[in-house]
Design a protein around this motif. Structure first.
Motif, PDB file in Angstrom:
ATOM      1  N   HIS A  46     -11.829  83.976 -79.209  1.00  9.66           N
ATOM      2  CA  HIS A  46     -11.542  82.983 -80.485  1.00  9.66           C
ATOM      3  C   HIS A  46     -11.385  82.116 -79.537  1.00  9.66           C
ATOM      4  CE1 HIS A  46     -10.945  81.248 -84.726  1.00  9.66           C
ATOM      5  NE2 HIS A  46      -9.716  80.875 -83.960  1.00  9.66           N
ATOM      6  N   VAL A  91       0.576  72.930 -90.363  1.00  6.26           N
ATOM      7  CA  VAL A  91       1.179  73.817 -90.081  1.00  6.26           C
ATOM      8  C   VAL A  91       1.969  74.440 -92.252  1.00  6.26           C
ATOM      9  CG1 VAL A  91       3.877  74.578 -89.857  1.00  6.26           C
ATOM     10  CG2 VAL A  91       2.219  73.973 -87.931  1.00  6.26           C
ATOM     11  N   ASN A 117      -4.405  79.676 -79.408  1.00  7.08           N
ATOM     12  CA  ASN A 117      -4.178  80.593 -80.336  1.00  7.08           C
ATOM     13  C   ASN A 117      -2.814  81.195 -79.970  1.00  7.08           C
ATOM     14  OD1 ASN A 117      -7.174  80.469 -80.896  1.00  7.08           O
ATOM     15  ND2 ASN A 117      -7.442  82.028 -79.578  1.00  7.08           N
ATOM     16  N   ALA A 118      -2.691  82.044 -79.171  1.00  4.88           N
ATOM     17  CA  ALA A 118      -1.047  82.348 -79.353  1.00  4.88           C
ATOM     18  C   ALA A 118       0.013  81.156 -79.885  1.00  4.88           C
ATOM     19  CB  ALA A 118      -0.542  83.053 -77.534  1.00  4.88           C
ATOM     20  N   LYS A 119      -0.058  80.289 -79.114  1.00  6.71           N
ATOM     21  CA  LYS A 119       1.242  79.371 -79.467  1.00  6.71           C
ATOM     22  C   LYS A 119       0.635  78.561 -81.046  1.00  6.71           C
ATOM     23  CE  LYS A 119       2.226  77.234 -75.115  1.00  6.71           C
ATOM     24  NZ  LYS A 119       1.256  75.880 -74.094  1.00  6.71           N
ATOM     25  N   VAL A 120      -0.331  78.431 -81.290  1.00  2.00           N
ATOM     26  CA  VAL A 120      -0.621  77.920 -82.751  1.00  2.00           C
ATOM     27  C   VAL A 120       0.043  79.371 -83.999  1.00  2.00           C
ATOM     28  CG1 VAL A 120      -2.509  77.860 -84.021  1.00  2.00           C
ATOM     29  CG2 VAL A 120      -2.483  77.171 -82.178  1.00  2.00           C
ATOM     30  N   ASN A 121      -0.053  80.436 -83.863  1.00  2.00           N
ATOM     31  CA  ASN A 121       0.411  81.565 -84.195  1.00  2.00           C
ATOM     32  C   ASN A 121       1.928  81.753 -83.924  1.00  2.00           C
ATOM     33  OD1 ASN A 121      -2.087  82.628 -85.036  1.00  2.00           O
ATOM     34  ND2 ASN A 121      -2.423  83.696 -83.061  1.00  2.00           N
ATOM     35  N   ASP A 122       2.081  81.390 -82.819  1.00  2.00           N
ATOM     36  CA  ASP A 122       4.328  81.401 -82.732  1.00  2.00           C
ATOM     37  C   ASP A 122       4.022  80.068 -83.854  1.00  2.00           C
ATOM     38  OD1 ASP A 122       4.300  83.323 -80.459  1.00  2.00           O
ATOM     39  OD2 ASP A 122       4.038  82.075 -79.684  1.00  2.00           O
ATOM     40  N   ARG A 123       3.313  78.700 -83.442  1.00  2.00           N
ATOM     41  CA  ARG A 123       4.509  77.250 -84.446  1.00  2.00           C
ATOM     42  C   ARG A 123       4.133  78.165 -85.816  1.00  2.00           C
ATOM     43  NH1 ARG A 123       4.582  72.830 -81.050  1.00  2.00           N
ATOM     44  NH2 ARG A 123       4.905  73.550 -79.959  1.00  2.00           N
ATOM     45  N   ARG A 124       2.668  78.310 -86.102  1.00  2.00           N
ATOM     46  CA  ARG A 124       2.740  78.588 -87.652  1.00  2.00           C
ATOM     47  C   ARG A 124       3.682  79.865 -88.297  1.00  2.00           C
ATOM     48  NH1 ARG A 124      -4.314  77.857 -88.144  1.00  2.00           N
ATOM     49  NH2 ARG A 124      -4.083  75.676 -88.109  1.00  2.00           N
ATOM     50  N   SER A 125       4.318  80.602 -87.700  1.00  2.00           N
ATOM     51  CA  SER A 125       4.916  81.523 -88.072  1.00  2.00           C
ATOM     52  C   SER A 125       6.602  80.629 -87.815  1.00  2.00           C
ATOM     53  CB  SER A 125       4.478  82.582 -87.041  1.00  2.00           C
ATOM     54  OG  SER A 125       5.057  82.715 -85.796  1.00  2.00           O
ATOM     55  N   LYS A 127       7.738  79.814 -84.833  1.00  2.00           N
ATOM     56  CA  LYS A 127       8.724  80.132 -83.808  1.00  2.00           C
ATOM     57  C   LYS A 127       8.362  79.420 -82.864  1.00  2.00           C
ATOM     58  CE  LYS A 127       8.094  85.083 -84.160  1.00  2.00           C
ATOM     59  NZ  LYS A 127       7.627  86.279 -83.465  1.00  2.00           N
TER      60      LYS A 127
END
Length: 231
Positions: A46, A91, A117-125, A127
């Motif tokens: 991605h 966010v 991608n991993a960091k963005v997913n953490d921020r949007r969740s 974390k």
């Protein structure tokens, strides 16, 4: 609804414009890059234009113009110890936070995109965002004490060099910041130098599109990435 934590902090961060700055725009040739992105995504990765441009700027700062990878403290300019590229991320549809990739000059585009991608997913969740939690805490401080507290924190972090809790330090925004205006349907947008970042320059990319350009005296249609910046 209107007074998000970012808007409340912006009132404390920004002053009326008084410092000199230069802004510019250009169309970055993106035909080959877009073909590479399409190939990587067809293989299950991605990768976006943001990832590609972050990687490009990481290698530019690490190899070609390391003198731009610097910060100001006590009236002097110092070299940063590593190349860190940050990106503004939306966010919850209304608030902004920052995601950083350290050693961007030493990572491939695929490595950088996977990390982003991993960091963005953490921020949007919700974390791994101590700085955003700190900002929300300051946003509830009554005006004008909010501005006084911010200015005091900025002085301690950027002028004195003292790191504070919540990830507040002289490298908290990295070497430079990239914002993607494409999802807003914009080709160009002049980014502002944010006093809280202590960055030498900021850049924004727009919506990837096809445009007519002159090549060898002929008009051809090619893919471009609109780029704007301020320093």
């Amino acid at each position: 609804m209107y007074n998000t934590s970012w808007r409340q902090m912006a009132a404390a961060i920004f002053n009326p414009p008084r410092d000199g700055k230069v802004s510019g725009i250009m169309d970055f040739p993106f035909q080959n890059a877009q073909e590479a992105i399409n190939k990587w995504n067809s293989e299950g990765h991605h990768v976006t234009a943001t990832h590609y441009y972050m990687s490009t700027m990481g290698h530019v700062l690490g190899t070609w113009v390391p003198e731009l990878n610097c910060y100001a403290q006590w009236g002097k300019v110092y070299q940063r110890s590593k190349v860190t590229i940050s990106a503004a991320v939306l966010v919850g549809g209304k608030d902004l936070t920052t995601v950083r990739v350290h050693d961007a000059d030493k990572k491939s585009i695929l490595e950088l995109s996977a990390e982003m991608n991993a960091k963005v997913n953490d921020r949007r969740s919700g974390k791994d965002d101590e700085a955003m939690a700190k900002r929300k805490g300051l946003a509830v401080v009554p005006w004008p004490m909010r501005r006084w507290i911010f200015q005091g924190m900025r002085y301690l972090v950027y002028e004195m060099g003292f790191p504070l809790k919540g990830g507040l330090n002289k490298n908290m925004f990295g070497s430079m910041m990239v914002s993607n205006l494409g999802p807003l349907g914009l080709s160009y947008g002049i980014p502002a130098l944010m006093p809280a970042s202590n960055l030498a320059f900021v850049m924004a990319i727009g919506y990837v599109e096809q445009k007519p350009v002159v090549r060898d005296g002929e008009i051809v249609i090619t893919t471009v990435l609109p780029v704007s910046g301020t320093f």
